[in-house]
Design a protein around this motif. Sequence first.
Motif, mmCIF file in Angstrom:
data_model
loop_
_atom_site.group_PDB
_atom_site.id
_atom_site.type_symbol
_atom_site.label_atom_id
_atom_site.label_comp_id
_atom_site.label_asym_id
_atom_site.label_seq_id
_atom_site.Cartn_x
_atom_site.Cartn_y
_atom_site.Cartn_z
ATOM 1 N N TRP A 84 0.816 -1.207 0.000
ATOM 2 C CA TRP A 84 0.000 0.000 0.000
ATOM 3 C C TRP A 84 0.855 1.264 0.000
ATOM 4 O O TRP A 84 1.986 1.272 0.448
ATOM 5 C CB TRP A 84 -0.956 0.010 1.184
ATOM 6 N N ILE A 85 0.251 2.338 -0.508
ATOM 7 C CA ILE A 85 0.874 3.660 -0.526
ATOM 8 C C ILE A 85 -0.028 4.582 0.292
ATOM 9 O O ILE A 85 -1.244 4.617 0.084
ATOM 10 C CB ILE A 85 1.009 4.194 -1.966
ATOM 11 N N GLU A 86 0.549 5.344 1.191
ATOM 12 C CA GLU A 86 -0.231 6.192 2.087
ATOM 13 C C GLU A 86 -0.823 7.384 1.338
ATOM 14 O O GLU A 86 -0.131 8.103 0.637
ATOM 15 C CB GLU A 86 0.657 6.685 3.219
ATOM 16 N N LEU A 87 -2.156 7.556 1.480
ATOM 17 C CA LEU A 87 -2.845 8.725 0.929
ATOM 18 C C LEU A 87 -2.889 9.844 1.956
ATOM 19 O O LEU A 87 -2.580 10.988 1.675
ATOM 20 C CB LEU A 87 -4.272 8.376 0.528
ATOM 21 N N ASP A 88 -3.373 9.499 3.132
ATOM 22 C CA ASP A 88 -3.385 10.419 4.258
ATOM 23 C C ASP A 88 -3.157 9.588 5.514
ATOM 24 O O ASP A 88 -2.793 8.415 5.417
ATOM 25 C CB ASP A 88 -4.669 11.256 4.304
ATOM 26 N N ARG A 89 -3.395 10.139 6.639
ATOM 27 C CA ARG A 89 -3.038 9.463 7.885
ATOM 28 C C ARG A 89 -3.738 8.119 8.095
ATOM 29 O O ARG A 89 -3.179 7.217 8.706
ATOM 30 C CB ARG A 89 -3.340 10.396 9.049
ATOM 31 N N HIS A 90 -4.959 7.957 7.598
ATOM 32 C CA HIS A 90 -5.724 6.745 7.870
ATOM 33 C C HIS A 90 -6.128 5.965 6.623
ATOM 34 O O HIS A 90 -6.798 4.953 6.742
ATOM 35 C CB HIS A 90 -6.990 7.087 8.661
ATOM 36 N N ARG A 91 -5.754 6.422 5.436
ATOM 37 C CA ARG A 91 -6.158 5.731 4.210
ATOM 38 C C ARG A 91 -4.950 5.446 3.321
ATOM 39 O O ARG A 91 -3.986 6.195 3.310
ATOM 40 C CB ARG A 91 -7.178 6.564 3.443
ATOM 41 N N PHE A 92 -5.085 4.353 2.577
ATOM 42 C CA PHE A 92 -4.011 3.908 1.708
ATOM 43 C C PHE A 92 -4.584 3.532 0.350
ATOM 44 O O PHE A 92 -5.774 3.244 0.221
ATOM 45 C CB PHE A 92 -3.305 2.681 2.305
ATOM 46 N N ILE A 93 -3.729 3.501 -0.676
ATOM 47 C CA ILE A 93 -4.134 3.044 -1.997
ATOM 48 C C ILE A 93 -3.354 1.763 -2.294
ATOM 49 O O ILE A 93 -2.174 1.658 -1.993
ATOM 50 C CB ILE A 93 -3.920 4.129 -3.067
ATOM 51 N N VAL A 94 -4.066 0.763 -2.828
ATOM 52 C CA VAL A 94 -3.500 -0.551 -3.091
ATOM 53 C C VAL A 94 -3.835 -0.940 -4.527
ATOM 54 O O VAL A 94 -4.980 -0.772 -4.964
ATOM 55 C CB VAL A 94 -4.111 -1.596 -2.119
ATOM 56 N N PRO A 95 -2.881 -1.499 -5.287
ATOM 57 C CA PRO A 95 -3.212 -1.990 -6.632
ATOM 58 C C PRO A 95 -4.061 -3.258 -6.547
ATOM 59 O O PRO A 95 -3.939 -4.035 -5.596
ATOM 60 C CB PRO A 95 -1.850 -2.265 -7.266
ATOM 61 N N PHE A 96 -4.925 -3.466 -7.544
ATOM 62 C CA PHE A 96 -5.775 -4.666 -7.570
ATOM 63 C C PHE A 96 -4.948 -5.943 -7.470
ATOM 64 O O PHE A 96 -5.366 -6.920 -6.864
ATOM 65 C CB PHE A 96 -6.590 -4.718 -8.857
ATOM 66 N N ASP A 97 -3.775 -5.965 -8.088
ATOM 67 C CA ASP A 97 -2.955 -7.176 -8.089
ATOM 68 C C ASP A 97 -2.456 -7.549 -6.702
ATOM 69 O O ASP A 97 -2.012 -8.672 -6.493
ATOM 70 C CB ASP A 97 -1.758 -6.999 -9.034
#
Length: 106
Positions: A84-97
Amino acid sequence: MPTLKPRDGTVIVEPIRTTETLGGRIILPPQTRDRMTAQQMTVVAAGGVPDRGEDADDPALAAQDQVKAALHPQDWILVTHRSWIELDRHRFIVPFDAVLGRFRSP
């Protein structure tokens, strides 16, 4: 709060929150709970299925895309370690794979 729409092939997630006890009798410190649930996330928003180009005819990829297209907010998912890559303090972005499995919320 504005609606989030991630790009195709990604999902926005947040870590799950757990209770302080395990089995009702064992009290777990926050660090232990964090380690036990490090790869468990809740879906906040999911993007569309990415265009596979030449690999569009691969039946294994088609099956994966079908499952990932059905991700909904509040679904509980398992992701690969450190994907995962951090978007903000409590949310992340993850690739479908990087999504290993999905469990539906009751």
